[in-house]
Design an enzyme around this catalytic site. Structure first.
Site, PDB file in Angstrom:
ATOM      1  N   THR A  21     -60.877 -45.728 -68.118  1.00  0.00           N
ATOM      2  CA  THR A  21     -59.696 -44.924 -68.452  1.00  0.00           C
ATOM      3  C   THR A  21     -58.395 -45.595 -68.017  1.00  0.00           C
ATOM      4  O   THR A  21     -58.325 -46.204 -66.962  1.00  0.00           O
ATOM      5  CB  THR A  21     -59.795 -43.563 -67.755  1.00  0.00           C
ATOM      6  OG1 THR A  21     -61.102 -43.056 -67.944  1.00  0.00           O
ATOM      7  CG2 THR A  21     -58.789 -42.586 -68.312  1.00  0.00           C
TER       8      THR A  21
ATOM      9  N   GLY B 191     -62.777 -43.667 -60.153  1.00  0.00           N
ATOM     10  CA  GLY B 191     -63.389 -43.181 -58.922  1.00  0.00           C
ATOM     11  C   GLY B 191     -63.791 -44.333 -58.016  1.00  0.00           C
ATOM     12  O   GLY B 191     -64.394 -45.302 -58.455  1.00  0.00           O
TER      13      GLY B 191
ATOM     14  N   GLU C 152     -66.078 -37.322 -68.831  1.00  0.00           N
ATOM     15  CA  GLU C 152     -67.281 -37.679 -69.609  1.00  0.00           C
ATOM     16  C   GLU C 152     -67.214 -37.100 -71.022  1.00  0.00           C
ATOM     17  O   GLU C 152     -68.213 -36.595 -71.547  1.00  0.00           O
ATOM     18  CB  GLU C 152     -68.545 -37.204 -68.885  1.00  0.00           C
ATOM     19  CG  GLU C 152     -68.778 -37.851 -67.536  1.00  0.00           C
ATOM     20  CD  GLU C 152     -68.879 -39.369 -67.620  1.00  0.00           C
ATOM     21  OE1 GLU C 152     -69.360 -39.878 -68.631  1.00  0.00           O
ATOM     22  OE2 GLU C 152     -68.428 -40.026 -66.660  1.00  0.00           O
TER      23      GLU C 152
END
Lengths: 679, 679
Positions: B146, B185, B420
């Site tokens: 992303t 993350g 997701e």
């Protein structure tokens, strides 16, 4: 339309283009929302004062601990009243200043719970003694009702107030753990005084202590953090009393009284003390409207500048606002804001009228106000929480950043569905009032007449002969009056159905009936707002379309009821495709297509309609809702302030990460050397 | 039934009574949920190890800053792998340990994103070099896809990887602000390595630096706090690359490759790299099931010991679980947990089968798995978020305390609706797959045959002649098979309707169609689970009733569709009360009454069915969900730890409160002296 290749720069262009495409008159719409130009200017003035004052800076708010947030809240509160003195703000202007802060200040409990209860229920002598100090916040109060083991049902409270005739005192006592006062806003650390609800009688007041310490025999503290880090700045507290003596004259004795020899004197009307609760609920409608306005402003702005997915004719990815699944979620929120801001204004006028009558002992308007505000409280809190989350979710991944700003509003607003009467409990009260009206109407047989119906139960007139439900044709959706009538029919039929099957209810009937009744009431009010709308074209037409969107989406939400009772009926449904509803057997299809067309008509004015709320960037405090559209610069700038970024290597490295890496590397080395020795 | 007057003591009695009233076999139900006794014992063993270790203590978690939470997360992670070595846990047991932590650990990104992508897409030589270190966490990775201006749509990424044939390197570059990698993350502070998704090709890897500092030319940081204080322990990060060189062999080149002279070699199948994404989605079903299980356990326990409102025959206020508006909200959550725990197990088996085929280049199962997991991902995340909030809200005021425990789970789970694959985007994929199956089926005319339909589109068989929709009678609701067929009919008719009106869609059609299709698929699966249920009576009957409750509440949620297409029809609706559906014209009434009866049957086993999940108090970390029912003691004890309570007088007193009090007192004194001088 000018476009350039840098996506970050494109955002500002997209926002400017959206503003340029707006056809409504900005000032007219803004003044309509703020009720008058003067009101808008007053508000603008106050906001400018606050946002230029470093005390109200929000730059580091998201990184603060709860203790920081509490201390900052008190510092802001002190500054607000300093500013009130400096600028000679009226109390109304000061309230406006507090409301524009988006911060759950402990002082709110003094202002909306302690002070109104004290002044409406205190005896003249008590008011003479304490009133001026309360009005100037020379003492700070809270309102101790809820207990650890008991909700707001006054009859179940365990705290006792025992009258001692010898000394003309009350003794306040907490006999059990569950009798601990709990959740009391501003009790934990802030208040100097409190009104205590206790079994038998209603006394008030702890004494001022110069050092802010707790009186002997009382245990007071903060109940701890709230879910989702909501309401951080408020010190919701607990209190336990060990036989604390209070002078008898401190009882709030305007209505109920105790004589010197300990006899109870009934209040003239059992519900005279309800005013405060109704005032809070009535205010919630306006509050919800402005909160929905923030949700709409932020999400519509972001959806205007965010480009994602398919490429459009300009070669760029499409603005997310152009996707039906996005605008169908956001434009209804905009319509809710326009509805509840106006409705709140009407409601507060009705409340003022009721209060004046109540002050002279006339309780005739109380039942109606109670029924109305119960239903509206459920509606606005449920919808407000929902809208904030729908708006946040529409922003995709970035919506989950704290910097998006809507999560914070959600966390703070969330308790509104359970406080001031749990929504599921209030639903029962709405249904009870509706059944009462229904029974009263039909007890007048053989000639029931609609003349006895109050505004909130006027929809029941439809059940009287010779009224017949309307025929739904696909073109009917063009007429907002038709939608209103349909919603009234739905309420009337659901109430009748519930009355007929009362002995054998299903488990969610109260929720369905209460929703139908409240939505019918609101729909009629929206009809009135539309009738009285004096905004000139084209602005008036656009605003009217927005209200129509509200009505039609409510009808869509009520489709199960409308279909279940045959108010809408499916067409033929066969393989020959002989259908009746816009080329389909689905009677909801024409409605949904009409909603879609309304949305498409409204889209060019989405930014204009939300700009008209007049929020500044400081008020919204959202990186995704910035006025200039430069959302990526805003996100980037705010991320740089994150405390974790103030050191290059985290202190977790030496502590935890390095040992973990070394363990893995050692395991690999061991395995390889084992493998080597085998070879 | 023994009752005593102290409400706090009563809670333990109420809980003991509820357990005594349970008729199901605890061990049988528990082993059914955990798939076998051995699995349960394994899990119990791990939880016991963790909860007795001070590193995993949760006492002060709610008071921690985000930095504290991050550092604690790393310390827990290090300890987990230490324990793995000590107790010789398998990787599966270690995953179980991490899953039982209710903590968003950064290591999750290494384990479920970085590592699987690396091993499934890395070349054999790259795996030989780095694989062992990755498997032992001798290096820690993240997965950089992303970007700030772009979602997960790979084709729109701006980051570039330019091949330099001279040096056999790729040059990674971030040409714009919006090309910054964002939300990654474990990137912010934790990772040593990362897989970078970039335009043109897929390279991987930054080098190990002994001091954990960032390589020159790369800017890395944490993106800041998340909404609702969710995901606090994870360092979601950003990264910008300034022409960073990476050796060519670091490209993940198992499928797509670049030759030494810079030619692109297509992967054998465009979707071979989808496996990782599908694995994450498939795992989400199980995860959601256990989360719903926590929501059900906490809320049902609290509703069992909380007494409020009307007094019952024992003279005490009624337990809130006895109110229809409470149990109708909570028992469906319990049913969702039972459905999705089992369904997740089935799905992971299918996934394993697909993976094996995929490894040998067979992609035949991929499309079906993609369609199935897309719909299920939308369903479980939407429903999971919803259930957590419904459960929290059912607990009234105390549900808003952080100590209630469900707010924290909500905040952490909330991003599942947008990560997701945003749910609204995935809905389109579900609809696309359904339309494709529909068209394929009818392109076989003149003799379309159901034999070509996959399990996920098998409901379309109903559209083939001579099939006719079933007649609904009120007694039909006793038969779960009927509910399943009805849900399949709904899906079939909605897909056909959408295919027919495709050129003129309304704005929410994808959401309605996707929901109907997914619910039909799940319903059929639930039918299979019920068929294969081997639990002996009475346990088996109770569990079967719970599955029936699931099916009927899904039907109720689909009433608009069923009514719109005439699958259900209203009876006559006149004042003579000649009705057809259980004394009413409302065809939903018999269904709702049946749901209500099922709930009442299930109520005595509500605590038993939730005890069977086997959560310990440490796992739930909820003052309202404690096993012994003593919720008030638990709330009291936790409030005492609140940091604000560690000093009697808040530091805000001298700073802000006292100045405010003195200002008010001065104003009153001035006003009084003015008044005095006037007299």
């Amino acid at each position: 339309m000018a476009t350039i290749s840098d996506a970050a720069q494109q955002t500002a262009i997209d926002m400017a283009n959206a503003r340029a495409a707006t056809s409504i008159d900005h000032a007219q719409t803004r003044d309509f929302l703020h009720s008058a130009q003067g009101e808008w200017l007053k508000r603008q003035n106050i906001v400018r004062t606050l946002e230029s004052d470093p005390i109200f800076d929000k730059t580091h708010r998201e990184f603060m601990t709860r203790t920081d947030r509490y201390e900052r809240a008190l510092s802001m509160t002190n500054r607000i009243y300093e500013l009130q003195e400096i600028h000679r703000w009226t109390n109304e202007e000061t309230s406006l200043a507090i409301a524009s802060l988006d911060e759950a200040l402990p002082i709110a409990l003094h202002n909306i719970a302690f002070q109104p209860v004290f002044f409406s229920q205190g005896s003249p002598s008590l008011i003479a003694n304490y009133g001026p100090l309360i009005a100037t916040r020379g003492i700070l109060g809270c309102y101790l009702q809820t207990e650890l083991g008991h909700g707001t049902s006054v009859s179940q409270l365990e705290t006792t107030a025992t009258f001692i005739p010898e000394t003309q005192e009350f003794e306040i006592n907490s006999p059990t753990l569950t009798s601990s006062k709990w959740w009391i806003g501003a009790l934990g650390k802030t208040s100097t005084h409190g009104v205590v609800q206790a079994k038998l009688i209603l006394p008030g007041g702890k004494d001022i202590l110069e050092n802010h310490k707790v009186l002997p025999g009382i245990i007071i503290g903060d109940i701890g953090p709230k879910a989702l880090a909501g309401y951080s700045p408020t010190d919701n507290g607990f209190a336990r009393f060990d036989h604390i003596r209070i002078p008898k004259e401190n009882m709030l004795s305007k209505f109920a009284q105790v004589t010197d020899d300990g006899k109870y004197v009934q209040p003239p009307h059992a519900k005279l003390s309800y005013g405060g609760m109704l005032y809070i609920r009535a205010n919630m409608v306006t509050g919800a409207g402005w909160l929905m306005a923030k949700a709409a402003t932020v999400s519509l702005r972001y959806a205007t500048v965010r480009r994602q997915g398919e490429r459009g004719p300009d070669g760029l990815e499409k603005q997310t606002i152009t996707y039906p699944s996005v605008y169908i979620r956001l434009l209804p929120i905009l319509s809710h804001a326009y509805v509840f801001i106006q409705l709140g204004r009407t409601l507060l006028k009705s409340f003022d009228m009721m209060s004046k009558r109540l002050a002279s002992g006339d309780t005739s308007l109380l039942a109606e106000m109670h029924a109305t505000t119960s239903g509206l409280k459920v509606m606005v809190s449920t919808l407000g929480v929902h809208d904030l989350e729908v708006a946040r979710r529409s922003m995709g991944g970035h919506g989950y950043s704290a910097f998006a700003g809507l999560g914070r509003l959600y966390a703070d607003y969330l308790p509104s569905v359970t406080y001031e009467g749990d929504n599921f409990v209030l639903d029962q009260q709405v249904v009870r009032a509706a059944l009462k009206s229904y029974k009263a109407l039909f007890s007048l047989s053989p000639t029931p007449s609609a003349s006895s119906l109050s505004p909130s139960s006027n929809y029941l007139r439809l059940l009287l002969p010779p009224s017949q439900p309307p025929q739904v044709t696909d073109s009917a959706w063009h007429d907002p009056a038709f939608a209103i009538t349909l919603l009234e029919w739905r309420a009337a039929i659901l109430v009748r159905e519930h009355a007929r099957t009362f002995a054998d209810p299903d488990a969610s009937v109260n929720q369905r009936v209460a929703k139908a009744v409240t939505e019918a009431f609101i729909a009629v009010q929206v009809g009135e707002i539309m009738k009285n709308l004096t905004l000139p074209a084209p602005t008036g037409d656009v605003v009217r379309s927005l209200y129509t969107l509200y009505l039609l989406t409510v009808v869509e939400g009520g489709l199960v009821d409308l279909l279940s009772f045959g108010l809408l009926r499916p067409g033929t449904n066969d393989n020959n495709n002989n259908n009746t509803h816009s080329g389909s057997s689905d009677p909801g299809r024409a409605l949904r297509l009409h909603i879609n067309r309304l949305c498409q008509e409204l889209l060019p004015n989405a930014i204009g309609l939300s700009d008209a709320f007049g929020f500044t960037d400081w008020e919204l405090d959202s990186a995704l809702g910035v006025f200039d559209g430069k959302v990526y610069e805003a996100l980037w700038a705010r991320a740089q302030l994150e405390p974790l970024n103030q050191t290059e290597v985290t202190s977790a490295y030496e502590e935890s990460i390095r040992p973990m890496l070394l363990r893995g590397q050692r395991q690999v080395a061991q395995a390889r050397s084992k493998l080597g020795s085998k070879l």
